[in-house]
Design a protein around this motif. Structure first.
Motif, PDB file in Angstrom:
ATOM      1  N   TYR A   1       0.806  -1.065  -0.176  1.00 42.29           N
ATOM      2  CA  TYR A   1       0.133   0.155  -0.081  1.00 42.29           C
ATOM      3  C   TYR A   1       1.137   1.196  -0.077  1.00 42.29           C
ATOM      4  O   TYR A   1       1.359   1.600   1.097  1.00 42.29           O
ATOM      5  CB  TYR A   1      -0.925   0.028   1.153  1.00 42.29           C
ATOM      6  CG  TYR A   1      -1.960  -1.113   1.128  1.00 42.29           C
ATOM      7  CD1 TYR A   1      -3.017  -1.045   0.392  1.00 42.29           C
ATOM      8  CD2 TYR A   1      -1.774  -2.152   1.830  1.00 42.29           C
ATOM      9  CE1 TYR A   1      -3.815  -2.138   0.466  1.00 42.29           C
ATOM     10  CE2 TYR A   1      -2.667  -3.297   1.986  1.00 42.29           C
ATOM     11  CZ  TYR A   1      -3.736  -3.268   1.202  1.00 42.29           C
ATOM     12  OH  TYR A   1      -4.621  -4.143   1.184  1.00 42.29           O
ATOM     13  N   PRO A   2       1.139   1.962  -1.172  1.00 42.68           N
ATOM     14  CA  PRO A   2       1.956   3.049  -1.122  1.00 42.68           C
ATOM     15  C   PRO A   2       1.430   4.182  -0.291  1.00 42.68           C
ATOM     16  O   PRO A   2       2.248   5.076   0.233  1.00 42.68           O
ATOM     17  CB  PRO A   2       1.862   3.297  -2.658  1.00 42.68           C
ATOM     18  CG  PRO A   2       1.627   2.313  -3.293  1.00 42.68           C
ATOM     19  CD  PRO A   2       0.593   1.411  -2.485  1.00 42.68           C
ATOM     20  N   SER A   3       0.321   4.168   0.028  1.00 37.59           N
ATOM     21  CA  SER A   3      -0.187   5.625   0.869  1.00 37.59           C
ATOM     22  C   SER A   3       0.156   5.348   2.338  1.00 37.59           C
ATOM     23  O   SER A   3       0.153   6.266   3.113  1.00 37.59           O
ATOM     24  CB  SER A   3      -1.647   5.585   0.757  1.00 37.59           C
ATOM     25  OG  SER A   3      -2.490   4.632   1.227  1.00 37.59           O
TER      26      SER A   3
ATOM     27  N   PHE B   1       3.163  -3.031   9.413  1.00 40.55           N
ATOM     28  CA  PHE B   1       3.037  -1.551   8.891  1.00 40.55           C
ATOM     29  C   PHE B   1       4.373  -1.033   8.838  1.00 40.55           C
ATOM     30  O   PHE B   1       4.788  -0.277   7.862  1.00 40.55           O
ATOM     31  CB  PHE B   1       2.450  -0.861  10.240  1.00 40.55           C
ATOM     32  CG  PHE B   1       0.946  -0.802  10.210  1.00 40.55           C
ATOM     33  CD1 PHE B   1       0.305   0.126   9.169  1.00 40.55           C
ATOM     34  CD2 PHE B   1       0.121  -1.568  11.070  1.00 40.55           C
ATOM     35  CE1 PHE B   1      -1.100   0.050   9.188  1.00 40.55           C
ATOM     36  CE2 PHE B   1      -1.272  -1.751  10.931  1.00 40.55           C
ATOM     37  CZ  PHE B   1      -1.927  -0.638   9.791  1.00 40.55           C
ATOM     38  N   HIS B   2       5.433  -1.598   9.752  1.00 36.98           N
ATOM     39  CA  HIS B   2       6.940  -0.978   9.462  1.00 36.98           C
ATOM     40  C   HIS B   2       7.304  -1.740   8.073  1.00 36.98           C
ATOM     41  O   HIS B   2       7.923  -0.844   7.375  1.00 36.98           O
ATOM     42  CB  HIS B   2       7.848  -1.549  10.641  1.00 36.98           C
ATOM     43  CG  HIS B   2       9.074  -1.566  10.181  1.00 36.98           C
ATOM     44  ND1 HIS B   2      10.125  -2.406   9.430  1.00 36.98           N
ATOM     45  CD2 HIS B   2      10.070  -0.533  10.692  1.00 36.98           C
ATOM     46  CE1 HIS B   2      11.357  -1.756   9.715  1.00 36.98           C
ATOM     47  NE2 HIS B   2      11.407  -0.693  10.315  1.00 36.98           N
TER      48      HIS B   2
ATOM     49  N   ALA C   1      -6.301   1.011   7.012  1.00 40.02           N
ATOM     50  CA  ALA C   1      -5.493   1.993   7.375  1.00 40.02           C
ATOM     51  C   ALA C   1      -5.052   2.605   6.114  1.00 40.02           C
ATOM     52  O   ALA C   1      -4.812   4.086   6.017  1.00 40.02           O
ATOM     53  CB  ALA C   1      -4.019   1.828   8.097  1.00 40.02           C
ATOM     54  N   ALA C   2      -5.021   2.162   4.968  1.00 41.70           N
ATOM     55  CA  ALA C   2      -4.582   2.686   3.615  1.00 41.70           C
ATOM     56  C   ALA C   2      -5.770   3.251   2.955  1.00 41.70           C
ATOM     57  O   ALA C   2      -6.827   3.255   3.049  1.00 41.70           O
ATOM     58  CB  ALA C   2      -3.917   1.570   2.708  1.00 41.70           C
ATOM     59  N   ASP C   3      -5.251   4.245   2.029  1.00 39.19           N
ATOM     60  CA  ASP C   3      -6.297   4.974   1.067  1.00 39.19           C
ATOM     61  C   ASP C   3      -7.290   4.075   0.297  1.00 39.19           C
ATOM     62  O   ASP C   3      -8.132   4.656  -0.129  1.00 39.19           O
ATOM     63  CB  ASP C   3      -5.514   5.868   0.248  1.00 39.19           C
ATOM     64  CG  ASP C   3      -4.735   7.242   0.990  1.00 39.19           C
ATOM     65  OD1 ASP C   3      -5.342   7.184   2.243  1.00 39.19           O
ATOM     66  OD2 ASP C   3      -4.178   7.901   0.358  1.00 39.19           O
ATOM     67  N   ASP C   4      -7.046   2.775   0.196  1.00 43.26           N
ATOM     68  CA  ASP C   4      -7.680   1.824  -0.773  1.00 43.26           C
ATOM     69  C   ASP C   4      -9.037   1.720  -0.075  1.00 43.26           C
ATOM     70  O   ASP C   4      -9.898   1.474  -0.687  1.00 43.26           O
ATOM     71  CB  ASP C   4      -7.102   0.656  -0.794  1.00 43.26           C
ATOM     72  CG  ASP C   4      -5.705   0.859  -1.691  1.00 43.26           C
ATOM     73  OD1 ASP C   4      -5.516   0.304  -2.601  1.00 43.26           O
ATOM     74  OD2 ASP C   4      -4.828   1.464  -0.939  1.00 43.26           O
TER      75      ASP C   4
END
Length: 257
Positions: A5-7, A30-31, A238-241
């Protein structure tokens, strides 16, 4: 392998109960996405082991070493201080993972008012105050994601933990009310609902041969839930997806509930 997830790259993530079990997997995953992770727990020894594992692992260079702050989440002043320390170290918090909990078994006859209050504080109260502590950060960033960890325990009418089940049911109400209150500020709030995850604690204390038969009888899917299955959903939320997902419950339980 999880999706990338690039975001999430460069975002600051705060995880409660991050030293062991599902929480430790959250910190690792997440890391690995390139996020800057702060986490709290009472178990400092386990936190040190986790940090050493991450530092020696293949994703060590993807993000700064996660920041551990010893904290009992029932101490709200300490929890707020840990959030502030993470902010000072890594910048405004974009993602909150409210994970800390204790599913200690108990009989109805043995529950005292003191035990009840402790259970509420460990499993429910801190989720609200952690959310409260990151709202200004998320507003300043233009939005954010709060993920509250629930449980299928109350959905399946699980026995032997009535106070715990009550707190986990209440989290769904907390999620939906926060989602409405914070949504116009582009803050998303969802409940991530695990089934019976085969953490070291569960395997040590409660996964007996009889429990194995219960899992086989109730899950639609074969196999066993692992922390990585729960983390995969947390990354998505958590991601923008998942930008248009809020006030929802995302169940990862192999079809049990």
């Amino acid at each position: 392998m999880n999706a990338i997830y690039p975001s999430l790259q460069g975002r600051t993530v705060f995880v409660s109960g991050g030293s062991t079990g599902i929480g430790a997997t959250f910190v690792e995953q997440f890391h690995a996405q390139g996020a800057k992770v702060g986490f709290v727990d009472r178990n400092a020894d386990a936190a040190d082991e986790l940090l050493a594992k991450i530092a020696a692992g293949p994703n060590a260079a993807k993000a700064p070493v996660p920041l551990f702050t010893p904290c009992d989440v029932t101490d709200i002043a300490s929890l707020r201080a840990a959030v502030a320390r993470t902010r000072e170290s890594f910048g405004a918090i974009s993602v909150l993972i409210n994970n800390a909990a204790n599913d200690q078994r108990h009989r109805v006859e043995d529950v005292t008012p003191e035990f009840w209050d402790r259970c509420m504080n460990v499993n429910l109260r801190h989720q609200f105050f952690a959310a409260q502590a990151v709202v200004d950060d998320m507003v300043a960033l233009g939005g954010g994601s709060i993920v509250n960890l629930g449980s299928i325990s109350w959905m399946i009418k699980g026995q032997g933990y009535p106070a715990y089940a009550t707190t986990k049911a209440a989290i769904h109400g907390l999620t939906r009310s926060l989602a409405k209150d914070l949504g116009k500020r582009n803050i998303r709030v969802n409940t991530l609902v695990p089934g019976w995850v085969m953490t070291e604690r569960q395997l040590r204390n409660w996964v007996t041969p009889e429990a194995e038969k219960e899992i086989d009888a109730n899950q639609c899917l074969p196999g066993r839930l692992q922390s990585e299955h729960i983390a995969a959903m947390a990354l998505f939320l958590a991601a923008d997806d998942s930008r248009m997902c809020t006030a929802q419950s995302f169940v990862v339980d192999g079809g049990w509930s």
